[in-house]
Design an enzyme around this catalytic site. Structure first.
Site, PDB file in Angstrom:
ATOM      1  N   TYR A  57       4.042  53.828   9.023  1.00 43.65           N
ATOM      2  CA  TYR A  57       4.864  53.188  10.044  1.00 43.65           C
ATOM      3  C   TYR A  57       6.130  54.037  10.155  1.00 43.65           C
ATOM      4  O   TYR A  57       7.161  53.759   9.550  1.00 43.65           O
ATOM      5  CB  TYR A  57       5.199  51.749   9.670  1.00 43.65           C
ATOM      6  CG  TYR A  57       3.999  50.827   9.539  1.00 43.65           C
ATOM      7  CD1 TYR A  57       2.742  51.191  10.006  1.00 43.65           C
ATOM      8  CD2 TYR A  57       4.127  49.576   8.946  1.00 43.65           C
ATOM      9  CE1 TYR A  57       1.653  50.343   9.892  1.00 43.65           C
ATOM     10  CE2 TYR A  57       3.046  48.719   8.830  1.00 43.65           C
ATOM     11  CZ  TYR A  57       1.813  49.105   9.297  1.00 43.65           C
ATOM     12  OH  TYR A  57       0.740  48.249   9.170  1.00 43.65           O
ATOM     13  N   SER A 155      -7.204  46.862   3.116  1.00 42.48           N
ATOM     14  CA  SER A 155      -6.997  46.513   4.516  1.00 42.48           C
ATOM     15  C   SER A 155      -8.185  47.084   5.284  1.00 42.48           C
ATOM     16  O   SER A 155      -8.330  48.297   5.401  1.00 42.48           O
ATOM     17  CB  SER A 155      -5.683  47.116   5.034  1.00 42.48           C
ATOM     18  OG  SER A 155      -5.524  46.860   6.408  1.00 42.48           O
ATOM     19  N   ASN A 159     -12.864  44.343  11.528  1.00 38.97           N
ATOM     20  CA  ASN A 159     -12.768  42.997  10.954  1.00 38.97           C
ATOM     21  C   ASN A 159     -14.132  42.374  10.669  1.00 38.97           C
ATOM     22  O   ASN A 159     -14.239  41.194  10.341  1.00 38.97           O
ATOM     23  CB  ASN A 159     -11.927  42.068  11.836  1.00 38.97           C
ATOM     24  CG  ASN A 159     -12.470  41.911  13.226  1.00 38.97           C
ATOM     25  OD1 ASN A 159     -13.524  42.442  13.567  1.00 38.97           O
ATOM     26  ND2 ASN A 159     -11.750  41.166  14.049  1.00 38.97           N
ATOM     27  N   GLN A 177      -6.949  42.477   3.681  1.00 38.06           N
ATOM     28  CA  GLN A 177      -6.159  42.316   4.902  1.00 38.06           C
ATOM     29  C   GLN A 177      -7.091  42.552   6.087  1.00 38.06           C
ATOM     30  O   GLN A 177      -7.851  43.517   6.107  1.00 38.06           O
ATOM     31  CB  GLN A 177      -4.988  43.297   4.939  1.00 38.06           C
ATOM     32  CG  GLN A 177      -4.082  43.047   6.132  1.00 38.06           C
ATOM     33  CD  GLN A 177      -2.848  43.913   6.173  1.00 38.06           C
ATOM     34  OE1 GLN A 177      -2.475  44.419   7.242  1.00 38.06           O
ATOM     35  NE2 GLN A 177      -2.198  44.092   5.023  1.00 38.06           N
ATOM     36  N   PRO A 207      -1.829  38.235  13.828  1.00 39.88           N
ATOM     37  CA  PRO A 207      -2.157  36.821  14.068  1.00 39.88           C
ATOM     38  C   PRO A 207      -1.766  36.341  15.461  1.00 39.88           C
ATOM     39  O   PRO A 207      -2.282  35.322  15.927  1.00 39.88           O
ATOM     40  CB  PRO A 207      -1.362  36.084  12.987  1.00 39.88           C
ATOM     41  CG  PRO A 207      -0.190  36.985  12.723  1.00 39.88           C
ATOM     42  CD  PRO A 207      -0.744  38.374  12.831  1.00 39.88           C
ATOM     43  N   LEU A 208      -0.876  37.086  16.121  1.00 43.54           N
ATOM     44  CA  LEU A 208      -0.491  36.736  17.491  1.00 43.54           C
ATOM     45  C   LEU A 208      -1.181  37.626  18.515  1.00 43.54           C
ATOM     46  O   LEU A 208      -0.782  37.667  19.681  1.00 43.54           O
ATOM     47  CB  LEU A 208       1.029  36.826  17.652  1.00 43.54           C
ATOM     48  CG  LEU A 208       1.831  35.827  16.817  1.00 43.54           C
ATOM     49  CD1 LEU A 208       3.323  36.053  17.001  1.00 43.54           C
ATOM     50  CD2 LEU A 208       1.460  34.390  17.158  1.00 43.54           C
ATOM     51  N   SER A 210      -1.300  40.916  18.966  1.00 45.56           N
ATOM     52  CA  SER A 210      -0.365  41.905  19.537  1.00 45.56           C
ATOM     53  C   SER A 210       0.622  41.266  20.509  1.00 45.56           C
ATOM     54  O   SER A 210       1.047  41.891  21.484  1.00 45.56           O
ATOM     55  CB  SER A 210      -1.133  43.040  20.230  1.00 45.56           C
ATOM     56  OG  SER A 210      -1.996  43.680  19.332  1.00 45.56           O
ATOM     57  N   LYS A 216       4.241  34.422  26.008  1.00 42.30           N
ATOM     58  CA  LYS A 216       5.306  34.998  26.838  1.00 42.30           C
ATOM     59  C   LYS A 216       4.770  35.821  28.008  1.00 42.30           C
ATOM     60  O   LYS A 216       5.464  36.029  28.992  1.00 42.30           O
ATOM     61  CB  LYS A 216       6.195  35.911  25.988  1.00 42.30           C
ATOM     62  CG  LYS A 216       6.989  35.203  24.918  1.00 42.30           C
ATOM     63  CD  LYS A 216       7.973  36.155  24.252  1.00 42.30           C
ATOM     64  CE  LYS A 216       7.294  37.331  23.594  1.00 42.30           C
ATOM     65  NZ  LYS A 216       8.258  38.212  22.889  1.00 42.30           N
TER      66      LYS A 216
END
Length: 297
Positions: A57, A155, A159, A177, A207-208, A210, A216
């Site tokens: 990151y 991780s 998935n 993860q 969990p959102l 992206s 929003k």
């Protein structure tokens, strides 16, 4: 805040954590030490004790911002970072998986984090061949014996990668993860049940979805050119997802309930999930994420 035991690690982690990919600069914004410190102060005040980051990151940039922010109260935090990639520039990484290089990555991460140990060191979403790299897990076990790593994790990139989940206990990995959210339920078929059977802790990333499950954004939404969502998602994909979000919000989210908080709590209601690790842009959003734990009552 509420806390759960992270699989067989014995670590008591907050059900809401702080994801920090955004600190690396690939989500359309740059962060200063002051920005990061405000986020972690809000997290600590809200009862959050889990931070998830990674070596790529930025070039250990996210880790450096974390280290500067939490050095004075390091013992209050459970820090999870990852190995396996080398950051070249935004959206461009090299794979780094030979044991010697991974140990060097660990040292670089410890230096950036201003700590002498990481609570959870995770294989970073590489393929099965990389997972089986000769000598990798043995080298990590030696670092664990030295006290530089408390626990190991995996991780998974896909998935649905049940192979790495099932193989994790054999290499000493205690935590999985995985991408899991209301729009992406694929882990429910095999990955999450296997985690329960093997007593593997589960960190649900994205969990959102992206940010789509924040409520929003509407179909037609655009993101800055330096936002990773532009690199990932076509306009058609984005609009399709956002139409699905509108349907979920209309049919599933109770009236008066914030959709982002609902989406975080939705993940946590799966008994296999230990904690969710949403990103957050500022201190207010951090506090708002933390309040999702109240919906579990």
């Amino acid at each position: 805040m509420k806390y759960r035991t992270l699989g067989s690690t014995g670590l008591e982690v907050s059900v809401i954590g702080v994801g920090t990919w955004q600190f690396g600069g690939e989500w359309g914004r740059t962060y200063s030490e002051s920005d990061a410190s405000k986020i972690f102060a809000a997290a600590r005040d809200s009862g959050i004790n889990l931070i998830d980051t990674a070596e790529c990151y930025g070039d250990h940039l996210s880790e450096s911002l974390i280290g500067a922010s939490v050095a004075e109260n390091r013992e209050d935090w459970i820090i999870a970072t990852k190995f396996g990639h080398h950051f070249k520039k935004n959206f461009d990484r090299n794979q780094v998986i030979d044991p010697e290089s991974v140990v060097k990555q660990l040292e670089d991460s410890l230096r950036a984090l201003r700590t002498d140990y990481v609570d959870l060191y995770q294989f970073h979403s590489l393929d099965d061949q990389a997972f089986a790299t000769e000598g990798l897990w043995e080298a990590l076990a030696k670092e664990k014996e030295k006290g530089k790593i408390r626990h190991l994790g995996t991780s998974i990139g896909s998935n649905t990668n049940s192979h790495q989940v099932k193989a994790s206990p054999d290499v000493g990995s205690e935590v999985i993860q995985v991408v899991y959210n209301r729009l992406d339920r694929a882990p429910e078929s095999e990955v999450l049940p296997t985690c329960q059977e093997e007593n593997l802790g589960v960190l649900a990333r994205v969990p959102l979805a992206s940010g789509y499950l924040s409520g929003k954004y509407k179909p037609g939404a655009q993101f800055p050119s330096n936002d990773v969502r532009n690199a990932w998602h076509t306009d058609n994909f984005r609009d399709s997802r956002l139409r699905e979000v509108e349907k979920i919000q209309r049919e599933e989210v109770p009236e008066g309930t914030d959709m982002a908080q609902w989406a975080l709590a939705w993940c946590l209601k799966n008994p296999a999930v230990t904690s969710v690790i949403p990103g957050c842009k500022d201190a207010d959003q951090t506090r708002k994420n933390a309040a999702a734990a109240d919906l579990l009552e």
